[in-house]
Design a protein around this motif. Structure first.
Motif, PDB file in Angstrom:
ATOM      1  N   GLN A  14      85.786  -0.717  30.606  1.00 40.48           N
ATOM      2  CA  GLN A  14      85.161  -1.108  32.338  1.00 40.48           C
ATOM      3  C   GLN A  14      85.778  -2.749  31.801  1.00 40.48           C
ATOM      4  O   GLN A  14      87.011  -2.969  30.584  1.00 40.48           O
ATOM      5  N   PHE A  36      86.696  -0.079  36.473  1.00 42.05           N
ATOM      6  CA  PHE A  36      87.123   0.623  35.320  1.00 42.05           C
ATOM      7  C   PHE A  36      89.271   0.293  34.984  1.00 42.05           C
ATOM      8  O   PHE A  36      89.527   0.393  36.401  1.00 42.05           O
ATOM      9  N   PHE A 104      86.413   7.604  28.885  1.00 44.36           N
ATOM     10  CA  PHE A 104      86.047   6.634  28.907  1.00 44.36           C
ATOM     11  C   PHE A 104      85.782   5.856  27.689  1.00 44.36           C
ATOM     12  O   PHE A 104      85.787   6.824  26.784  1.00 44.36           O
ATOM     13  N   THR A 108      81.194   2.964  27.034  1.00 45.56           N
ATOM     14  CA  THR A 108      80.777   2.996  28.573  1.00 45.56           C
ATOM     15  C   THR A 108      79.907   3.463  28.408  1.00 45.56           C
ATOM     16  O   THR A 108      79.357   4.249  28.044  1.00 45.56           O
TER      17      THR A 108
END
Length: 122
Positions: A14, A36, A104, A108
């Motif tokens: 993020q 992101f 990710f 997340t």
């Protein structure tokens, strides 16, 4: 365009930096939902599409922006982080493009992202 066929693309965390960078590409009524960043590359989820930012070259002055509209998603899959595997994955299948896989890191909330995608793609 980014070659999404070569497995996972990059691990994202993020970060709002790329939300500002894609602002010039947005439609007048388009809004950023989430942003992101990996080391150099990034992904921005808007209320109309996913914009993948691929920084190229040594200096990073050349940038590729790939626009992936939610309306072209035919299927998607979410894999959440586990106890030992801390990464989560999002796989989307686009008509005319094929599979796009994004990884990710850490905390997340892919469940929330999948709700957003479902709201636009279904």
């Amino acid at each position: 365009m980014i070659d999404f066929q070569n497995g996972s693309f990059f691990k994202l965390k993020q970060n709002d930096e790329y939300a500002d960078k894609v602002a010039q590409l947005l439609l007048p009524d388009e809004k950023v939902i989430s942003s992101f960043k990996a080391i150099r590359d990034g992904v921005v989820f808007t209320d109309k599409r996913i914009i993948v930012v691929n920084v190229q070259g040594i200096t990073g002055r050349k940038v590729d922006y790939s626009s992936l509209p939610y309306s072209k998603i035919s299927a998607f899959s979410v894999e959440t982080a586990g106890t030992f595997d801390l990464d989560s994955e999002l796989e989307m299948y686009f008509s005319g493009l094929g599979k796009v896989k994004l990884e990710f890191t850490g905390q997340t909330n892919l469940v929330e992202i999948s709700k957003i995608i479902a709201g636009f793609a279904l």
